[in-house]
Design an enzyme around this catalytic site. Structure first.
Site, PDB file in Angstrom:
ATOM      1  N   TYR A  43      -6.217  -1.826   0.087  1.00 14.39           N
ATOM      2  CA  TYR A  43      -6.143  -3.278   0.020  1.00 14.39           C
ATOM      3  C   TYR A  43      -5.174  -3.722  -1.076  1.00 14.39           C
ATOM      4  CZ  TYR A  43      -8.417  -7.855   0.407  1.00 14.39           C
ATOM      5  OH  TYR A  43      -8.703  -9.169   0.625  1.00 14.39           O
ATOM      6  N   TYR A  75     -15.233  -6.120   7.059  1.00 10.13           N
ATOM      7  CA  TYR A  75     -16.575  -6.720   6.982  1.00 10.13           C
ATOM      8  C   TYR A  75     -17.550  -6.226   8.060  1.00 10.13           C
ATOM      9  CZ  TYR A  75     -14.968 -10.445   3.706  1.00 10.13           C
ATOM     10  OH  TYR A  75     -14.467 -11.143   2.638  1.00 10.13           O
ATOM     11  N   GLY A  90     -11.891 -17.497  -0.675  1.00  7.65           N
ATOM     12  CA  GLY A  90     -10.795 -18.375  -1.104  1.00  7.65           C
ATOM     13  C   GLY A  90      -9.846 -18.608   0.078  1.00  7.65           C
ATOM     14  N   ASP A  91      -9.235 -19.786   0.133  1.00  3.53           N
ATOM     15  CA  ASP A  91      -8.403 -20.094   1.309  1.00  3.53           C
ATOM     16  C   ASP A  91      -7.053 -19.345   1.297  1.00  3.53           C
ATOM     17  OD1 ASP A  91      -7.094 -21.483  -0.649  1.00  3.53           O
ATOM     18  OD2 ASP A  91      -7.460 -23.480   0.189  1.00  3.53           O
ATOM     19  N   ASP A 204      22.322  18.267  -4.861  1.00  3.86           N
ATOM     20  CA  ASP A 204      20.945  18.564  -5.279  1.00  3.86           C
ATOM     21  C   ASP A 204      20.852  20.009  -5.782  1.00  3.86           C
ATOM     22  OD1 ASP A 204      18.179  18.559  -5.513  1.00  3.86           O
ATOM     23  OD2 ASP A 204      17.816  18.796  -3.355  1.00  3.86           O
TER      24      ASP A 204
END
Ligand code: SPV
Ligand code: MG
Length: 431
Positions: A43, A75, A90-91, A204
């Protein structure tokens, strides 16, 4: 009495959270969900305090009657368990990647006639400062360093993407996608010797020296928080490697991977087309042991990379080395292959896991790119590194732009494909 549920994914409570609790109180008894560590890391939020302490913190808040663990960012688990009459949020989740979660929850609550309540999101100078402080904390060496070990314990497979500059670091840090209704993101950054050298226009071959490689790390750590896995090439001389370990630890790097080669190192993807010499088991084991002895923190990891498959020495040789290097103290084993077919990698992983169920296994699926992370995890792989993909996507795009400007004597044709400066500015944060 009705229940009002809200989910928190924060380590610090500010007035925004208190406001949500106060709003929730108006609807019923307040139940707070503590988003689990496992869900939090998907998240875009990495916990700085334990799940247990977050539960304690939420429980101590006035007005909170109960705290439950929410293990699913969507959920589903919580709704099945408590069917709250109201879900308060919260919006801010009406837009951006979180909107997908809101849409899902909206559908879920309709199934049992629950209700979704969006309350105005509190955003002011104090809240902004707290958010920033939390992020800065995650960027500190002592937090960043241990984050790889935490991730290994929390997630079935750690996904790392190559970064070679502040900008590519930001892309790894901030890219979040929605897939099957869930959010996903990279867990870690790989500072590839190939890409770090390529960005400097150099081959490299351990030509770009450590001071310069450390400069790249600095550029990346300045603007990101995710853990870093550093490509340490051969580790150089053992006498030098011990200093490298200390420096990397100090910078907050989580792991160094060193490969069992000696002499002039060439990139593994050349395989046997170029001359490359594998170090003996004794030489490599001594280097690992010296690095582990020099290491000061418990967090840092020294991962041994085995080149037997690259050099066509076979799985048996690779396994003998893997067990010897683990014995010498390696905290993980990276097995590399340049075959398109992942069979030899999977055989190695399966046979390694028969004897060793714990030591983290790392793979770099550049050639065997069809295999998914889930399939690799099923064979016991713990870290998957996408080692060069940002460099390989940027290079042709930049080349084409240069060609088009030359061809058309103006930038219009190229411009149509390019990111507007306005978008670049939003990626780069200003204080
Ligand atoms: C790198 O990214 O520099 C690596 C991985 O060492 S590979 O290029 O596949 O050898
Ligand atoms: Mg390399």
């Amino acid at each position: 009495m009705k229940s009002a549920y809200t989910c928190f994914c924060t380590d610090v409570i500010h007035e925004g959270h208190l406001n949500i609790i106060n709003e929730a109180k108006k609807y019923g008894r307040v139940i707070v969900g503590a988003l689990s560590d496992r869900a939090l890391i998907r998240y875009n939020k990495f916990p700085t305090v334990s799940q247990e302490d977050r539960v304690k913190l939420y429980r101590s808040l006035e007005g909170v009657e109960d705290v439950v663990i929410q293990d699913d960012m969507l959920y589903d688990d919580v709704i099945a368990l408590i069917q709250p009459d109201y879900i308060i949020h919260g919006d801010n989740w009406q837009t951006g990647p979180e909107k997908t979660i809101r849409d899902h929850v909206e559908k879920l609550v309709k199934n049992y006639s629950g209700q979704l309540i969006d309350v105005p999101y509190t955003y002011n100078e104090t809240v902004r400062k707290i958010d920033l402080q939390l992020r800065e904390k995650l960027a500190m060496p002592e937090y960043r360093r241990k984050r790889l070990r935490s991730l290994l314990a929390m997630t079935p497979i750690v996904k790392a993407l190559e970064a070679h500059s502040g900008l590519t670091g930001l892309i790894v840090e901030k890219t979040v996608v929605e897939r099957d209704g869930r959010l996903d993101q990279f867990d870690a950054m790989w500072i590839s010797s190939l890409c770090d050298s390529t960005a400097k226009g150099k081959p490299d071959i351990e030509l770009v020296d450590m001071t310069s490689r450390f400069r790249t790390i600095d550029d990346i750590t300045e603007v990101t928080t995710k853990p870093i896995i550093f490509d340490g090439d051969t580790g150089g001389l053992t006498e030098h490697f011990v200093y490298t370990v200390r420096s990397l630890e100090k910078m907050g790097v989580s792991a160094v991977i060193i490969e069992d080669k000696k002499g002039l190192k060439k990139n593994s993807l050349f395989g046997t087309e170029v001359e490359q010499t594998q170090a003996t088991i004794e030489e490599m084991s001594a280097k690992i042991a010296a690095g582990k002895k020099a290491q000061l923190t418990d967090d840092f990891m020294i991962i041994a990379r085995i080149e037997s498959l690259i050099l066509e020495k076979g799985t048996e040789d690779a396994l003998t080395r893997a067990f010897a290097f683990t014995q010498a103290g390696a905290d993980g084993i990276m097995i590399h292959s340049r075959k398109k077919d992942p069979a030899e990698i999977l055989e190695f992983c399966d046979r390694f896991r028969e004897k060793d169920t714990k030591t983290p296994l790392v793979v770099v699926p550049t050639s065997f790119n069809e295999i998914t992370e889930e399939e690799l995890a099923a064979h016991g792989v713990n870290i998957v590194i996408y080692a060069n993909h940002l460099t390989r996507s940027a290079f042709p795009a930049m080349q084409k732009t240069a060609e088009d400007i030359l061809k058309y004597h103006r930038a219009k044709e190229a411009d149509e494909r390019l990111m507007p400066i306005g978008d670049i500015i939003t990626l780069i944060e200003e204080l």
